[in-house]
Scaffold this active site. Structure first.
Site: not given
Ligand SMILES: OC[C@@H]1[C@@H](O)[C@H](O)[C@@H](O)c2nc(CNc3ccccc3)cn21
Length: 610
Positions: A287, A499
């Site tokens: 991820d 999320e």
């Molecule tokens: O968008 C790409 C992936 C997505 O496919 C996943 O299902 C998801 O878990 C996912 N989360 C993020 C961004 N996550 C994030 C977490 C902490 C700080 C900034 C972004 C990107 N993605």
């Protein structure tokens, strides 16, 4: 003639062997690197042999970018990849969890929680095929969908991305993979990556998030799933059996942990179980910054994170920004023997197998020939059908009263009241992963769709019924006007979220929803429609409500709600999740020893078309 790997008539493994045998370490590590669109210039892709690019939620070439702009962007990047020594095409990936969510004017389908309530795997497969066409319309061949989480606690901010709390229902809905990728032909090999590459009308899919994402303690996102191995195998693993057999091309690893071990560092589950036991032959992708989160605080020891993640069996890393650090660190780890070349070769083989299988070498460039597929009416009609079938009727008339639904189109008194914030809010009815990562509120032309209010008006104004809309009517307004209205439709619910932003421990209907329910339903016969990513607390208002409908997150085709409220179609939806009485009961799922729901899993009243 040209190199053997470029010859599509050669056997798949011969092509892989030939190409792998020619690759330098830098070219191999490049294939394992996925970077974010905003970093992905043709020069960077060329210089670092980048194998994949992604759009994170909302990462677009321009606001309201049309298909042509997407196609140009992807093709420019592809030019950077094809101009490398070996000309290995890059794979562009994007989230498409309820339609091509980031793209202006794409059809937005109900989120998975609603699709689970349709109990219609064939419908869901058709949705997959429609989404694939809309994604290909923008020149993109790979999506990070479906989410096959088995959400066991609605306090989890991603519960709406899960088809159900029941593993078998989630297994049935993996039919969407065959929609996305195409159906394996009769007699075709099962259990190996399959993407119907001929027509260029399908996309490579991604079963996510492996494994147990929906079981995190207390529904706390990206936290710890505490369970026995048999509970994991019976509750969270089943959809992966079906996904692998259906030829899913990729699997994304979960941010969560299993019994305290980060999934991104879990060699037993990623390599021993998924790759060896289940014989998954596609590639495993991390991820977003998933390696960074192996340590606490994140990125505290990136060299260690890379070592643990790659040795666990991750093949492609969604870095997605600090690609030079990733490439340098992984190169060091291979050169000092910490990571054997055999692990690198396994990763690259899997990536090349997917790229060869999906025809990316033969068709690396996109064209605009499918531009008309984006948001086309047939897809919106399909989404409207899905909305109709996703609605769950929880109450229809107070004890001793006659049923309120279906509502008459012709109001005897001439007018009806529509109230509540979510009646006229396209963003809220779509939910997260729409235009932006977190979604949006309001109708400010951020995309195209029909609100629930629009649908109500179209359904009954031709019959001469006057629709009065009040977002948040106070008790005084209702008292002064109640005689005007034959009945009221109250549409309330949650704001969009994604999320961790959606984690919620009280699950109450956000203000002023409860007040609107009390003000309106206290004086006028009312049907309450809840627009939310999950079950919410409703028991305190249930006696005051005449009829209650769960609409989940219907997406752009809000007219599907009116279709059923006014009897053009009957209610058929069945709960994909147990509707609790209070959050103190959670987690509470079908099959539990202590099961005292307000409405049980599978519940749903029915009405006949009028
Ligand atoms: O968008 C790409 C992936 C997505 O496919 C996943 O299902 C998801 O878990 C996912 N989360 C993020 C961004 N996550 C994030 C977490 C902490 C700080 C900034 C972004 C990107 N993605």
């Amino acid at each position: 003639g040209g190199a053997r790997y470029k010859d599509p008539t050669r056997p798949l493994n011969a092509r892989i062997d030939d190409l792998l045998g020619r690759m330098t370490l830098a070219e191999k590590i490049g294939q394992m690197s996925q970077i974010e669109r905003e970093k992905a210039t043709p020069d960077v892709i060329n210089k670092y042999f980048i194998g994949s690019v992604l759009s994170g939620g909302g990462s677009v070439p321009a606001a309201n970018a049309p298909p042509e702009a997407w196609v140009k962007m992807v093709n420019d990047m592809q030019g950077g990849a094809l101009s490398t020594r070996l000309g290995i095409p890059m794979l562009y990936g994007i989230d498409a969890v309820h339609g091509h969510g980031s793209v202006y004017k794409a059809t937005i389908f109900p989120h998975n929680i609603g699709l689970g309530c349709t109990r219609d795997p064939e419908l869901v497969k058709r949705i997959g095929a429609a989404v694939a066409l809309e994604v290909r319309a923008t020149g993109i061949p790979y999506i990070f969908a479906p989410c096959v989480a088995v959400c066991r606690d609605p306090r989890w901010g991603r519960c709406y991305e899960s088809f159900s709390e029941h593993p078998e229902l989630v297994q049935n809905m993996t039919s969407i993979i065959s929609g996305f990728q195409g159906e394996i032909p009769a007699g075709g090999r099962k259990g190996v990556p399959f993407v119907a590459s001929g027509g260029r009308r399908n996309v490579a899919a991604c079963a996510k998030h492996y494994v147990g994402d929906g079981g995190t303690a207390g529904g706390i996102n990206a936290n710890d799933t505490v369970a026995t191995f048999h509970e994991l195998l019976s509750l969270h693993m089943p959809p992966y059996y079906n996904a692998v057999i259906r030829g899913v091309a990729t699997v994304m690893v979960s941010y969560s942990s299993f019994n305290g071990v980060k999934m991104h560092a879990n060699h037993f589950l990623v390599t021993d179980f998924l790759k060896k036991r289940l014989r998954f032959r596609g590639f495993v992708i991390s991820d977003y910054q998933g390696l960074d989160f192996i340590t606490t605080p994140e990125h505290a020891d990136y060299l260690l994170s890379i070592k643990l993640g790659i040795l666990a069996g991750i093949d492609m890393v969604m870095i997605p920004f600090n690609y030079t650090e990733f490439i340098d660190d992984l190169t060091l780890l291979v050169q000092n023997g910490t990571i054997p070349m055999s692990r690198i070769d396994d990763a690259v083989r899997r990536i090349l197998r997917v790229k060869f299988t999906m025809g990316l070498f033969e068709n690396p460039y996109a064209d605009t020939s499918l531009a008309g597929e984006l948001g086309k009416q047939e897809h919106r009609d399909l989404a409207r059908e899905a909305v109709r079938k996703s609605l769950v009727l929880l109450k229809n008339g107070k004890p001793g009263d006659k049923p309120l639904l279906p509502l008459p189109k012709k109001a005897y008194g001439g007018s009806i009241l529509v109230a509540g914030s979510h009646a006229d809010d396209l963003g809220s009815q779509c939910g997260g992963w729409t235009i932006t990562w977190q979604g949006f509120t309001g109708n400010n032309n951020l995309t195209a769709g029909t609100t629930i209010l629009d649908g109500i008006k179209r359904a009954i104004e031709p019959a001469g019924t006057d629709v009065v809309y009040a977002g948040n009517p106070d008790a005084d307004f209702v008292q002064r006007n109640k005689a005007r209205f034959d009945y009221a439709i109250v549409v309330v619910g949650e704001p969009p979220y994604a999320e961790t932003f959606g984690d919620n421990s009280n699950l109450t209907i956000p203000a002023p929803g409860p007040d609107v329910i009390r003000n309106v339903c206290g004086s006028i016969r009312c049907v309450v429609v809840i627009v939310s990513g999950r079950q919410l607390v409703v028991e305190p208002y249930l006696d005051a409500i005449d009829a209650l409908v769960a609409a989940w997150l219907p997406g752009t085709e809000g007219q599907g709600v009116a279709d059923v409220l006014f009897g053009d179609y009957g209610f058929t939806g069945k709960l994909s999740r147990t509707w609790f009485r209070s959050v103190e009961q959670l987690p509470m799922n079908v099959g539990d020893a202590h099961y005292d729901p307000l409405f049980p899993f599978g519940f749903g009243l029915e009405t006949q078309p009028s």
